[in-house]
Write a protein that holds these residues in place. Sequence first.
Motif, PDB file in Angstrom:
ATOM      1  N   LEU A 273     -65.616  95.518  40.484  1.00 33.12           N
ATOM      2  CA  LEU A 273     -66.316  94.266  40.195  1.00 33.12           C
ATOM      3  C   LEU A 273     -65.361  93.225  39.618  1.00 33.12           C
ATOM      4  O   LEU A 273     -65.462  92.033  39.949  1.00 33.12           O
ATOM      5  CB  LEU A 273     -67.470  94.534  39.229  1.00 33.12           C
ATOM      6  N   SER A 274     -64.435  93.676  38.766  1.00 32.86           N
ATOM      7  CA  SER A 274     -63.462  92.741  38.199  1.00 32.86           C
ATOM      8  C   SER A 274     -62.588  92.139  39.296  1.00 32.86           C
ATOM      9  O   SER A 274     -62.316  90.928  39.294  1.00 32.86           O
ATOM     10  CB  SER A 274     -62.602  93.466  37.167  1.00 32.86           C
ATOM     11  N   ARG A 275     -62.155  92.966  40.247  1.00 35.15           N
ATOM     12  CA  ARG A 275     -61.364  92.465  41.371  1.00 35.15           C
ATOM     13  C   ARG A 275     -62.124  91.410  42.175  1.00 35.15           C
ATOM     14  O   ARG A 275     -61.525  90.487  42.719  1.00 35.15           O
ATOM     15  CB  ARG A 275     -61.011  93.617  42.307  1.00 35.15           C
ATOM     16  N   ARG A 276     -63.417  91.591  42.276  1.00 37.72           N
ATOM     17  CA  ARG A 276     -64.237  90.667  43.071  1.00 37.72           C
ATOM     18  C   ARG A 276     -64.632  89.413  42.301  1.00 37.72           C
ATOM     19  O   ARG A 276     -65.415  88.603  42.794  1.00 37.72           O
ATOM     20  CB  ARG A 276     -65.479  91.392  43.578  1.00 37.72           C
ATOM     21  N   GLY A 277     -64.114  89.289  41.098  1.00 37.80           N
ATOM     22  CA  GLY A 277     -64.302  88.051  40.358  1.00 37.80           C
ATOM     23  C   GLY A 277     -65.453  88.044  39.384  1.00 37.80           C
ATOM     24  O   GLY A 277     -65.747  87.000  38.780  1.00 37.80           O
ATOM     25  N   TYR A 278     -66.109  89.179  39.177  1.00 37.94           N
ATOM     26  CA  TYR A 278     -67.213  89.234  38.227  1.00 37.94           C
ATOM     27  C   TYR A 278     -66.694  89.500  36.815  1.00 37.94           C
ATOM     28  O   TYR A 278     -65.756  90.295  36.619  1.00 37.94           O
ATOM     29  CB  TYR A 278     -68.204  90.342  38.602  1.00 37.94           C
ATOM     30  N   ALA A 279     -67.298  88.859  35.829  1.00 36.20           N
ATOM     31  CA  ALA A 279     -67.028  89.163  34.425  1.00 36.20           C
ATOM     32  C   ALA A 279     -67.888  90.368  34.063  1.00 36.20           C
ATOM     33  O   ALA A 279     -69.077  90.249  33.804  1.00 36.20           O
ATOM     34  CB  ALA A 279     -67.379  87.969  33.543  1.00 36.20           C
ATOM     35  N   VAL A 280     -67.282  91.546  34.082  1.00 38.13           N
ATOM     36  CA  VAL A 280     -68.023  92.793  33.927  1.00 38.13           C
ATOM     37  C   VAL A 280     -67.615  93.487  32.638  1.00 38.13           C
ATOM     38  O   VAL A 280     -66.466  93.367  32.192  1.00 38.13           O
ATOM     39  CB  VAL A 280     -67.785  93.722  35.148  1.00 38.13           C
ATOM     40  N   LYS A 281     -68.565  94.195  32.018  1.00 36.65           N
ATOM     41  CA  LYS A 281     -68.288  94.944  30.791  1.00 36.65           C
ATOM     42  C   LYS A 281     -68.905  96.336  30.889  1.00 36.65           C
ATOM     43  O   LYS A 281     -69.957  96.518  31.503  1.00 36.65           O
ATOM     44  CB  LYS A 281     -68.838  94.203  29.568  1.00 36.65           C
ATOM     45  N   PRO A 282     -68.269  97.340  30.261  1.00 34.07           N
ATOM     46  CA  PRO A 282     -68.820  98.696  30.252  1.00 34.07           C
ATOM     47  C   PRO A 282     -69.748  98.907  29.062  1.00 34.07           C
ATOM     48  O   PRO A 282     -69.661  98.194  28.047  1.00 34.07           O
ATOM     49  CB  PRO A 282     -67.578  99.566  30.121  1.00 34.07           C
ATOM     50  N   PHE A 283     -70.595  99.917  29.179  1.00 36.49           N
ATOM     51  CA  PHE A 283     -71.542 100.213  28.100  1.00 36.49           C
ATOM     52  C   PHE A 283     -71.938 101.678  28.184  1.00 36.49           C
ATOM     53  O   PHE A 283     -72.190 102.209  29.274  1.00 36.49           O
ATOM     54  CB  PHE A 283     -72.790  99.336  28.239  1.00 36.49           C
ATOM     55  N   LYS A 284     -71.959 102.337  27.045  1.00 34.66           N
ATOM     56  CA  LYS A 284     -72.526 103.679  26.942  1.00 34.66           C
ATOM     57  C   LYS A 284     -73.383 103.716  25.685  1.00 34.66           C
ATOM     58  O   LYS A 284     -72.867 103.586  24.570  1.00 34.66           O
ATOM     59  CB  LYS A 284     -71.438 104.749  26.877  1.00 34.66           C
TER      60      LYS A 284
ATOM     61  N   MET B 279     -79.953  98.484  21.697  1.00 33.70           N
ATOM     62  CA  MET B 279     -80.414  97.348  22.498  1.00 33.70           C
ATOM     63  C   MET B 279     -79.767  96.033  22.059  1.00 33.70           C
ATOM     64  O   MET B 279     -79.517  95.161  22.890  1.00 33.70           O
ATOM     65  CB  MET B 279     -81.942  97.243  22.429  1.00 33.70           C
ATOM     66  N   GLU B 280     -79.460  95.909  20.780  1.00 32.90           N
ATOM     67  CA  GLU B 280     -78.743  94.706  20.311  1.00 32.90           C
ATOM     68  C   GLU B 280     -77.390  94.615  21.008  1.00 32.90           C
ATOM     69  O   GLU B 280     -76.994  93.530  21.486  1.00 32.90           O
ATOM     70  CB  GLU B 280     -78.533  94.780  18.794  1.00 32.90           C
ATOM     71  N   SER B 281     -76.682  95.710  21.047  1.00 32.71           N
ATOM     72  CA  SER B 281     -75.368  95.713  21.698  1.00 32.71           C
ATOM     73  C   SER B 281     -75.500  95.414  23.184  1.00 32.71           C
ATOM     74  O   SER B 281     -74.733  94.613  23.745  1.00 32.71           O
ATOM     75  CB  SER B 281     -74.681  97.068  21.496  1.00 32.71           C
ATOM     76  N   TYR B 282     -76.454  96.052  23.826  1.00 31.53           N
ATOM     77  CA  TYR B 282     -76.653  95.834  25.263  1.00 31.53           C
ATOM     78  C   TYR B 282     -76.986  94.370  25.555  1.00 31.53           C
ATOM     79  O   TYR B 282     -76.425  93.767  26.482  1.00 31.53           O
ATOM     80  CB  TYR B 282     -77.771  96.747  25.758  1.00 31.53           C
ATOM     81  N   ASP B 283     -77.871  93.796  24.773  1.00 31.62           N
ATOM     82  CA  ASP B 283     -78.245  92.397  24.999  1.00 31.62           C
ATOM     83  C   ASP B 283     -77.064  91.459  24.796  1.00 31.62           C
ATOM     84  O   ASP B 283     -76.899  90.476  25.541  1.00 31.62           O
ATOM     85  CB  ASP B 283     -79.401  91.996  24.071  1.00 31.62           C
ATOM     86  N   ARG B 284     -76.211  91.768  23.816  1.00 36.03           N
ATOM     87  CA  ARG B 284     -75.029  90.922  23.602  1.00 36.03           C
ATOM     88  C   ARG B 284     -74.085  91.004  24.798  1.00 36.03           C
ATOM     89  O   ARG B 284     -73.515  89.995  25.234  1.00 36.03           O
ATOM     90  CB  ARG B 284     -74.313  91.323  22.317  1.00 36.03           C
ATOM     91  N   LEU B 285     -73.895  92.215  25.333  1.00 36.09           N
ATOM     92  CA  LEU B 285     -73.032  92.354  26.508  1.00 36.09           C
ATOM     93  C   LEU B 285     -73.628  91.643  27.714  1.00 36.09           C
ATOM     94  O   LEU B 285     -72.917  90.979  28.475  1.00 36.09           O
ATOM     95  CB  LEU B 285     -72.811  93.832  26.832  1.00 36.09           C
ATOM     96  N   MET B 286     -74.926  91.786  27.907  1.00 37.06           N
ATOM     97  CA  MET B 286     -75.580  91.146  29.050  1.00 37.06           C
ATOM     98  C   MET B 286     -75.471  89.626  28.981  1.00 37.06           C
ATOM     99  O   MET B 286     -75.256  88.963  30.000  1.00 37.06           O
ATOM    100  CB  MET B 286     -77.046  91.562  29.120  1.00 37.06           C
ATOM    101  N   SER B 287     -75.597  89.078  27.784  1.00 33.63           N
ATOM    102  CA  SER B 287     -75.582  87.622  27.643  1.00 33.63           C
ATOM    103  C   SER B 287     -74.184  87.039  27.766  1.00 33.63           C
ATOM    104  O   SER B 287     -74.029  85.822  27.942  1.00 33.63           O
ATOM    105  CB  SER B 287     -76.184  87.219  26.294  1.00 33.63           C
ATOM    106  N   SER B 288     -73.153  87.890  27.701  1.00 36.91           N
ATOM    107  CA  SER B 288     -71.774  87.396  27.735  1.00 36.91           C
ATOM    108  C   SER B 288     -71.015  87.851  28.976  1.00 36.91           C
ATOM    109  O   SER B 288     -69.796  87.769  29.007  1.00 36.91           O
ATOM    110  CB  SER B 288     -71.032  87.854  26.481  1.00 36.91           C
ATOM    111  N   SER B 289     -71.729  88.323  30.010  1.00 37.16           N
ATOM    112  CA  SER B 289     -71.050  88.815  31.204  1.00 37.16           C
ATOM    113  C   SER B 289     -71.908  88.601  32.440  1.00 37.16           C
ATOM    114  O   SER B 289     -73.097  88.298  32.346  1.00 37.16           O
ATOM    115  CB  SER B 289     -70.720  90.303  31.044  1.00 37.16           C
ATOM    116  N   ASP B 290     -71.273  88.761  33.605  1.00 40.14           N
ATOM    117  CA  ASP B 290     -72.002  88.694  34.868  1.00 40.14           C
ATOM    118  C   ASP B 290     -72.682  90.012  35.186  1.00 40.14           C
ATOM    119  O   ASP B 290     -73.695  90.045  35.894  1.00 40.14           O
ATOM    120  CB  ASP B 290     -71.044  88.365  36.029  1.00 40.14           C
ATOM    121  N   ALA B 291     -72.108  91.118  34.709  1.00 39.35           N
ATOM    122  CA  ALA B 291     -72.625  92.442  35.038  1.00 39.35           C
ATOM    123  C   ALA B 291     -72.216  93.434  33.967  1.00 39.35           C
ATOM    124  O   ALA B 291     -71.184  93.272  33.311  1.00 39.35           O
ATOM    125  CB  ALA B 291     -72.103  92.894  36.400  1.00 39.35           C
TER     126      ALA B 291
END
Length: 493
Positions: A32-43, A121-133
């Motif tokens: 996804l990063s290669r394709r130009g998306y601002a992507v972040k991992p999450f566990k 969920m706080e962490s997930y929402d922060r990642l979602m709001s600051s990335s494309d995927a």
Amino acid sequence: MTQDQSPHALMIQGTTSDAGKSVLCAGLCRVLSRRGYAVKPFKPQNMALNSAVTVDGGEIGRAQAVQAQACGLEPQTDMNPVLLKPNTDIEAQVIVHGHPLAEMDAWDYHAYKPSVLPAIMESYDRLMSSSDAVVIEGAGSPAEINLRDLDVANMGFAEEAGCPVIIVADIDKGGVFAHLYGTLALLSLSEQKRVKGFVINRFRGDINLLTSGLKWLEQETGKPVLGVIPYLHGLHLEAEDAVADQQLTEDSGPVLKIVVPVLSRISNHTDFDPLRLNPNIDLTFVRKGDAFPACDLIILPGSKSTRADLAFLRSNGWDKHINRHLRFGGKVMGICGGYQMLGMLLHDPDGIEGESGTSQGLGFLDLETTMEQDKQLHRVEGVMQLPEQSEVHVTGYEIHAGTTTGSALEQRLIKLGERFDGVMSEDGLVLGTYLHGIFDHPEACKALLAWAGLKDIEIPDYNQIREDGINRIADAMEEHLDMEQILSVMSLW
């Protein structure tokens, strides 16, 4: 997030531990990063003794740090909001948003899960709001029905976040169709609907021999097989937790023999990956009951329960092997907990790592360590100067609860800004440091190996090896998976 939302996210769950979730998440992050998306991992929740220090001064699982690298990012605590670090078989340190919260046994933590879900969920929402995927990694298996009622690591999270799921299975383990079919069958109807397809990992042989099974699986489940990843021989990405036994390269030229005792609560054994990747090093992990081979260097690794692991070391007779090794002029190195064991005394008056009390150390360095509540979490860089060598650049990270004092600290080896780390015995045979990742930097690795007796060799660039591994799994996913369908599942296509 609500269950009706369809965010640009995908959760990769596995039929078993070590099915390939971490590696596929890293690969997808790179694709996804290669394709130009601002992507972040999450566990959402990780249980591991291999951890990393984040740019914001917290502690997360190493797998998410590698996935962050796949995205071209520094790791941050939101990428793994809950980390469980086992102290014993039934108790673990619970780390939330990068910092220790409490010590809990399995029952207490299971009951506590609803309280930790808001932090997840706080962490997930922060990642979602600051990335494309966001690429999400599950833990273990979603079919662990004894844990489903309060699950926050697999389908419990997916239902709460409203994200689609792909299930991956390792065909190299055998029983791949039973794993996939059975896992799906054990899910609730709403969870089954959330599953958008399967991936089969680590396939060896002629793909045509698998075709009839793939068709049967799709017909019986109504879910597509999104691709089959071949077994990638020699692929190296850091292990989530299990200690790998195999040497990763063939011997070439002069060889330094290194032994690492596998402690019962060994932590950050990924410290030794750069050594296992070096063709001039023969590294052996010695386990309980194994013969202790002759070697040039013994390295005592980190430990989540240092005093208990010191007792474990002695119960195996390894202290006697270490003493004999030193009498014959061999070298000994300790990292983090292993460094603390090299001293005279280990104090844990408040029971930070287990039962309170004091233990006699191995007595090779004039040091004492006292466990304290506040954990030291630092990413560091500086310069190291070993005897009869010039200064070299060193990088690493600290994760420890102890404070160490004593006259041996006068033999300083590493300057980290305004402070120091690392000591050496007067006879030059014993070295200790708090720095995890000290072998990652080629200059520091070469200097330490020269001290141990291996000189004038080239040191592989470990960071480049990790990059090559990430690119290799990303290339395989591009070639063997239906990436367009996966992007569609993520609403990116």
